[in-house]
Design a protein around this motif. Sequence first.
Motif, PDB file in Angstrom:
ATOM      1  N   MET A   1       8.171 -12.410  12.468  1.00 54.19           N
ATOM      2  CA  MET A   1       6.983 -12.403  13.251  1.00 54.19           C
ATOM      3  C   MET A   1       5.945 -11.526  12.623  1.00 54.19           C
ATOM      4  O   MET A   1       5.242 -10.805  13.265  1.00 54.19           O
ATOM      5  CB  MET A   1       7.298 -11.867  14.612  1.00 54.19           C
ATOM      6  CG  MET A   1       8.350 -12.716  15.207  1.00 54.19           C
ATOM      7  SD  MET A   1       8.823 -12.300  16.752  1.00 54.19           S
ATOM      8  CE  MET A   1       7.492 -12.233  17.685  1.00 54.19           C
ATOM      9  N   ALA A   2       5.899 -11.520  11.348  1.00 55.81           N
ATOM     10  CA  ALA A   2       4.979 -10.623  10.686  1.00 55.81           C
ATOM     11  C   ALA A   2       3.554 -11.099  10.816  1.00 55.81           C
ATOM     12  O   ALA A   2       3.236 -12.233  10.567  1.00 55.81           O
ATOM     13  CB  ALA A   2       5.342 -10.506   9.216  1.00 55.81           C
ATOM     14  N   PRO A   3       2.632 -10.202  11.216  1.00 60.14           N
ATOM     15  CA  PRO A   3       1.256 -10.592  11.349  1.00 60.14           C
ATOM     16  C   PRO A   3       0.585 -10.917  10.029  1.00 60.14           C
ATOM     17  O   PRO A   3      -0.478 -11.482  10.009  1.00 60.14           O
ATOM     18  CB  PRO A   3       0.602  -9.368  11.988  1.00 60.14           C
ATOM     19  CG  PRO A   3       1.698  -8.636  12.640  1.00 60.14           C
ATOM     20  CD  PRO A   3       2.894  -8.902  11.786  1.00 60.14           C
ATOM     21  N   ASN A 417       7.910  -9.209   3.989  1.00 59.32           N
ATOM     22  CA  ASN A 417       8.069  -9.374   2.547  1.00 59.32           C
ATOM     23  C   ASN A 417       9.245  -8.608   1.950  1.00 59.32           C
ATOM     24  O   ASN A 417       9.734  -8.954   0.872  1.00 59.32           O
ATOM     25  CB  ASN A 417       6.792  -8.951   1.825  1.00 59.32           C
ATOM     26  CG  ASN A 417       5.570  -9.720   2.307  1.00 59.32           C
ATOM     27  OD1 ASN A 417       5.696 -10.820   2.823  1.00 59.32           O
ATOM     28  ND2 ASN A 417       4.393  -9.135   2.167  1.00 59.32           N
ATOM     29  N   VAL A 418       9.680  -7.565   2.644  1.00 59.28           N
ATOM     30  CA  VAL A 418      10.737  -6.711   2.093  1.00 59.28           C
ATOM     31  C   VAL A 418      12.053  -6.849   2.858  1.00 59.28           C
ATOM     32  O   VAL A 418      13.100  -7.130   2.279  1.00 59.28           O
ATOM     33  CB  VAL A 418      10.295  -5.228   2.071  1.00 59.28           C
ATOM     34  CG1 VAL A 418      11.419  -4.354   1.503  1.00 59.28           C
ATOM     35  CG2 VAL A 418       9.015  -5.063   1.253  1.00 59.28           C
ATOM     36  N   MET A 419      11.986  -6.675   4.173  1.00 64.84           N
ATOM     37  CA  MET A 419      13.227  -6.633   4.942  1.00 64.84           C
ATOM     38  C   MET A 419      13.934  -7.985   5.041  1.00 64.84           C
ATOM     39  O   MET A 419      15.165  -8.053   4.992  1.00 64.84           O
ATOM     40  CB  MET A 419      12.958  -6.075   6.342  1.00 64.84           C
ATOM     41  CG  MET A 419      12.784  -4.570   6.351  1.00 64.84           C
ATOM     42  SD  MET A 419      14.278  -3.704   5.773  1.00 64.84           S
ATOM     43  CE  MET A 419      15.293  -3.775   7.247  1.00 64.84           C
ATOM     44  N   ALA A 439      10.843   1.995  -2.979  1.00 62.39           N
ATOM     45  CA  ALA A 439       9.743   1.724  -3.906  1.00 62.39           C
ATOM     46  C   ALA A 439       8.742   0.744  -3.298  1.00 62.39           C
ATOM     47  O   ALA A 439       7.518   0.932  -3.396  1.00 62.39           O
ATOM     48  CB  ALA A 439      10.291   1.176  -5.222  1.00 62.39           C
ATOM     49  N   GLN A 440       9.262  -0.293  -2.659  1.00 64.54           N
ATOM     50  CA  GLN A 440       8.368  -1.272  -2.046  1.00 64.54           C
ATOM     51  C   GLN A 440       7.654  -0.690  -0.833  1.00 64.54           C
ATOM     52  O   GLN A 440       6.460  -0.943  -0.618  1.00 64.54           O
ATOM     53  CB  GLN A 440       9.163  -2.516  -1.642  1.00 64.54           C
ATOM     54  CG  GLN A 440       9.719  -3.296  -2.826  1.00 64.54           C
ATOM     55  CD  GLN A 440      10.274  -4.640  -2.403  1.00 64.54           C
ATOM     56  OE1 GLN A 440       9.524  -5.559  -2.094  1.00 64.54           O
ATOM     57  NE2 GLN A 440      11.598  -4.751  -2.379  1.00 64.54           N
ATOM     58  N   ALA A 441       8.367   0.082  -0.033  1.00 59.22           N
ATOM     59  CA  ALA A 441       7.743   0.707   1.139  1.00 59.22           C
ATOM     60  C   ALA A 441       6.628   1.651   0.727  1.00 59.22           C
ATOM     61  O   ALA A 441       5.543   1.664   1.330  1.00 59.22           O
ATOM     62  CB  ALA A 441       8.802   1.465   1.953  1.00 59.22           C
ATOM     63  N   LYS A 442       6.878   2.431  -0.333  1.00 58.94           N
ATOM     64  CA  LYS A 442       5.875   3.387  -0.798  1.00 58.94           C
ATOM     65  C   LYS A 442       4.598   2.664  -1.205  1.00 58.94           C
ATOM     66  O   LYS A 442       3.478   3.105  -0.891  1.00 58.94           O
ATOM     67  CB  LYS A 442       6.441   4.195  -1.976  1.00 58.94           C
ATOM     68  CG  LYS A 442       5.558   5.360  -2.426  1.00 58.94           C
ATOM     69  CD  LYS A 442       6.256   6.172  -3.500  1.00 58.94           C
ATOM     70  CE  LYS A 442       7.481   6.877  -2.970  1.00 58.94           C
ATOM     71  NZ  LYS A 442       8.099   7.764  -3.986  1.00 58.94           N
ATOM     72  N   THR A 443       4.747   1.554  -1.896  1.00 56.22           N
ATOM     73  CA  THR A 443       3.576   0.790  -2.349  1.00 56.22           C
ATOM     74  C   THR A 443       2.832   0.182  -1.164  1.00 56.22           C
ATOM     75  O   THR A 443       1.594   0.267  -1.071  1.00 56.22           O
ATOM     76  CB  THR A 443       4.006  -0.336  -3.309  1.00 56.22           C
ATOM     77  OG1 THR A 443       4.614   0.237  -4.466  1.00 56.22           O
ATOM     78  CG2 THR A 443       2.816  -1.181  -3.725  1.00 56.22           C
TER      79      THR A 443
END
Length: 448
Positions: A1-3, A417-419, A439-443
């Motif tokens: 359900m990502a906006p 996109n990540v989880m 790494a992805q979260a930081k970006t």
Amino acid sequence: MAPQESASTPELGASSASGFSRRTVLKGLGVGAGAIAAAPVLAACTGGSKPSAGGSASVNTTSKSTSLGSSGSDDVPKRAIQAMIDAFQTKTGDKVSINTVAHNDFQNKISTYLQGSPDDVFTWFAGYRMRYYAKQGLAAPLDEVWSKIGANFSDAIAKASTGDDGKKYFVPNYNYPWGFFYRKSVWAAKGYQVPTTFDQLKTLCAQMQKDGLTPIAFGDKDGWPAMGTFDYINMRTNGYQFHVDLCAHKVSWDQQKVKDVFDNWKALLPYQDKAALGMTWEESAQTLAKKKSGMYLLGSFVTQQFTDKTVLADIDFFPFPAIAVEGQDAIEAPIDGFMLSKKGGDNGAAVALLEYIGSAEGQDAYAKIDTSNIATAKGADTSTFTDLNKKCAEAIANAKSISQFFDRDALPAMANNVMIPALQAFIKDGTYDTKNLEAQAKTLYASQ
């Protein structure tokens, strides 16, 4: 359900102005190419309203028509929203045109939709995802509405409806607890007991497997359901506040606490449906209905799938068992409701509709059809609550902490996109990479 939608996702197409669809709660993170390719469009049905810089500050009180953008595309919420709108139209004489889009598609294109020619009112969710679009200036503030309906809601609900600027942007309709659902007759026949600890849960799963059942029904084809398992194991392992901090990236993903979550989950993987990645949550629900699985970790909306009254009467619920800290104090109980688009901010009929939705009368009209959720307004009718409804309501009321679902508490792009790929890879072979997650979260969070 990502906006946030994928750049490769095609534009959505027009839907019937009078049709409704489903509210599959958290189904919007499914971004399968096949589903997107067949997507109908989020049409521009604005009810004739114009943009308003200050939201409700310049409301056109003479307006008698408005529009609703709905993601409620399953049968039960489709009929429930229709019933609520019918009641509103009968009460006020106002007219509401409805633009219904399949749940996933609605949410995958929500950013483009809100920046284009959106409907005046639209279905959405509390938490980060509400605040995100309010902060972007794509939603109109609802303080005028809340001056009329505020007394109907608890402080916790009001807080969940408030943007970062302190203004209200959300009118809640209902919420629903996540937990394990099961068939009482199966458990009685096998002598199963409700587990309150993780060790008891694992022991129960092993026995169910010996008895020829799939212990835990599981369908993650659309990507989002696995987040509920992650959230619960995280909160039970590390506590509610760690869940909130991790979702907000106030703590690192690359640490032992996160690894502990995945390691604890590994103990359940042998007991979850092996076909999970190829099944939708609706398909998995049928395994419970047919007594092929022992229990199902999902939101109470799962009961929408049990159209046989005998099956529905046989469903019971228990909270996720304790693991390490805080026992069973926290519960995942996301809040669904409605928002006002910036372009609909001057429409008096839209404001009136939101005031009605925020009343016990409006929520009762919805709940008469959709009995799987718990109305948020004080004074809503509980006289027809089933034992399951009562148990769900008590679980929410007794919780010391109430979380939104991961994709509502976290940055949309992090969830989508990540989880999704990370959790689906984990489900497939039990591997995880916390360094990559960090790494992805930081970006992603640094770009906000």
